[in-house]
Design an enzyme around this catalytic site. Structure first.
Site, mmCIF file in Angstrom:
data_model
loop_
_atom_site.group_PDB
_atom_site.id
_atom_site.type_symbol
_atom_site.label_atom_id
_atom_site.label_comp_id
_atom_site.label_asym_id
_atom_site.label_seq_id
_atom_site.Cartn_x
_atom_site.Cartn_y
_atom_site.Cartn_z
ATOM 1 N N TYR A 122 0.869 -1.195 0.000
ATOM 2 C CA TYR A 122 0.000 0.000 0.000
ATOM 3 C C TYR A 122 0.894 1.230 0.000
ATOM 4 C CZ TYR A 122 -3.156 3.649 1.490
ATOM 5 O OH TYR A 122 -3.875 4.815 1.544
ATOM 6 N N GLU A 210 -3.298 7.364 -4.347
ATOM 7 C CA GLU A 210 -3.296 6.128 -3.566
ATOM 8 C C GLU A 210 -3.077 4.956 -4.515
ATOM 9 O OE1 GLU A 210 -7.030 4.515 -1.881
ATOM 10 O OE2 GLU A 210 -5.993 4.600 0.045
#
Ligand code: GDP
Ligand code: MN
Length: 401
Positions: A122, A210
């Site tokens: 992530y 993101e």
């Protein structure tokens, strides 16, 4: 402006961030053609069909499917195109109505042929307003629910604060790669990935990027498999080439309409509509509404020229929201005189006739406030007037009781 995954990947690609290849499709025929092209280029029959909507968690709602053949592709693209996709982030969550899928991205299968050796990280970059810096948030636990990881195992989510004046320093990019447990070629590629990503964040005037997952494959390459990106609206004058990327289908219709009229409107969840001039006064008004026991239904700054036309447009937009139980108009007459605003309110009210079915409270303060109050009071309309903000707040309380 929020971008779709396919747009975010296109933009990141321009800044040299390695992204998974894909082709956008609006129809089943386009999806088939895209699949053939990907088949030809990748030499593999595996491809992924991904719903393009402005919400994350699409995989959980059935909006991301792996196709292993043309038949699979037809089935998945056929199901996903036109579906009401429900994810934890669509309105109402998994129990809500979902969002209509109008297009799909057909991508190469990034995980083939070494699926088992692929790792998912992530990585995001966002603006930390409190610390006045950009922050890189990253974790080895990518691919799934980062909210759950942050909640259950907060020590697995790392942060690297970057001073916007200094920019990303080499040691910071290396610290990210180190904390992700990488070494050798993977370490080097991650340092490159982070540096390119940070550069893209700055150059594109993003407020959020993101990447979840950022995939680390068997050749120690890093690849953005998913991309969520937001561009600061105030920077759009610098990014004319992507202005038409805005997808109005994905935005709140009232916000789109307000934007067309040049009104600064943000929809909120409360029950008291607000019409105010000036952002500071708008925020103070929202506070007063809360103190009086209401919840603001919106933020609306009508700007300096609160004439009849703008007041009417603002009324219409506020009234689109079925949760609105009362409207508080709070205008400070500095440049624009209060009597002009009062006339505008009365005129707009008359033009709208029956469509106003909630109590209206008007508070006008500043130049000619007393004349304005008289205009409102003598108009014979169901509008309550006040001069002090506290009086207005009391009237709001009364209207909600
Ligand atoms: P999201 O659910 O909206 O976050 O969409 P993602 O793009 O992150 O995809 C969801 C999941 O689908 C990812 O976590 C991956 O596990 C899987 N996925 C995405 N792309 C591929 C791919 O190219 N190949 C395979 N096998 N799985 C993929
Ligand atoms: Mn994702």
């Amino acid at each position: 402006m929020n971008l779709h995954e396919y747009q975010g990947k296109e933009l990141l690609g321009r800044y040299g961030v390695p992204v998974q290849k894909g082709i956008l499709a609006h129809t089943l025929e386009e999806a088939e053609a895209a699949y053939r092209k990907i088949q030809d280029e990748s030499g593999s029959d595996f491809a992924v069909v991904k719903a393009q909507i402005h919400a994350g968690g699409r995989g959980k709602g059935g909006g991301v499917k792996l196709a292993k053949s043309m038949d699979d592709l037809r089935e998945h693209a056929g199901n996903i195109l036109g579906m009401m996709l429900k994810t934890p982030q669509t309105p109402g969550g998994l129990d809500g109505a979902g969002k209509l899928v109008r297009k799909v991205l057909i991508t190469e299968d990034a995980y083939k042929p070494d699926f088992d050796s692929c790792k998912e990280y992530y990585i995001s970059i966002l603006t930390d307003r409190e610390r006045k810096c950009n922050v890189i948030v990253y974790s080895t636990e990518g691919g799934m629910d980062i909210e759950k990881v942050a909640h259950d195992t907060p020590h697995l989510v790392h942060k690297e604060a970057v001073d916007p004046q200094l920019g990303l320093q080499g040691f910071q990019a290396r610290r990210v790669a180190f904390n992700l447990g990488l070494s050798g070629l993977a370490f080097k590629n991650m340092v490159k990935f982070i540096s390119k990503l940070y550069n893209a964040y700055v150059k594109a005037d993003a407020s959020l990027i993101e990447i979840n997952p950022c995939m680390h494959n068997g050749h120690d390459e890093m690849l953005a498999v998913d991309t969520k990106m937001t561009i600061d609206d105030n920077s759009m004058f610098r990014h004319k080439d992507i202005i038409d990327w805005r997808d109005k289908d994905e935005e709140d219709p009232a916000e789109v309409e307000a934007d067309e009229f040049g009104l600064n409107y943000v929809k909120l969840d409360g029950n008291v509509g607000c019409m105010v001039n000036g952002a500071g006064l708008a925020m103070a008004t929202m506070d007063v509404i809360k103190i009086s026991g209401g919840e603001p239904a919106n933020f609306l700054d009508v700007g300096g020229t609160a004439d009849a036309k703008r007041v009417e447009q603002a009324f219409k937009i506020i009234l689109k929201d079925p949760n609105v139980k009362a409207i508080l108009i709070n205008i400070f007459g500095g440049i624009v005189r209060c009597d002009r605003v009062a006339n505008g309110v009365v005129e707009a009210y008359k033009n709208m006739g029956d469509s106003i079915n909630v109590p209206i409270i008007v508070r006008l303060q500043g130049t000619n406030a007393d004349i304005a109050k008289q205009i409102i009071d003598e108009s014979g309309l169901a509008v309550r007037s006040a001069i002090l903000l506290q009086e207005a707040a009391d009237l709001v309380k009364e209207a909600l009781a």
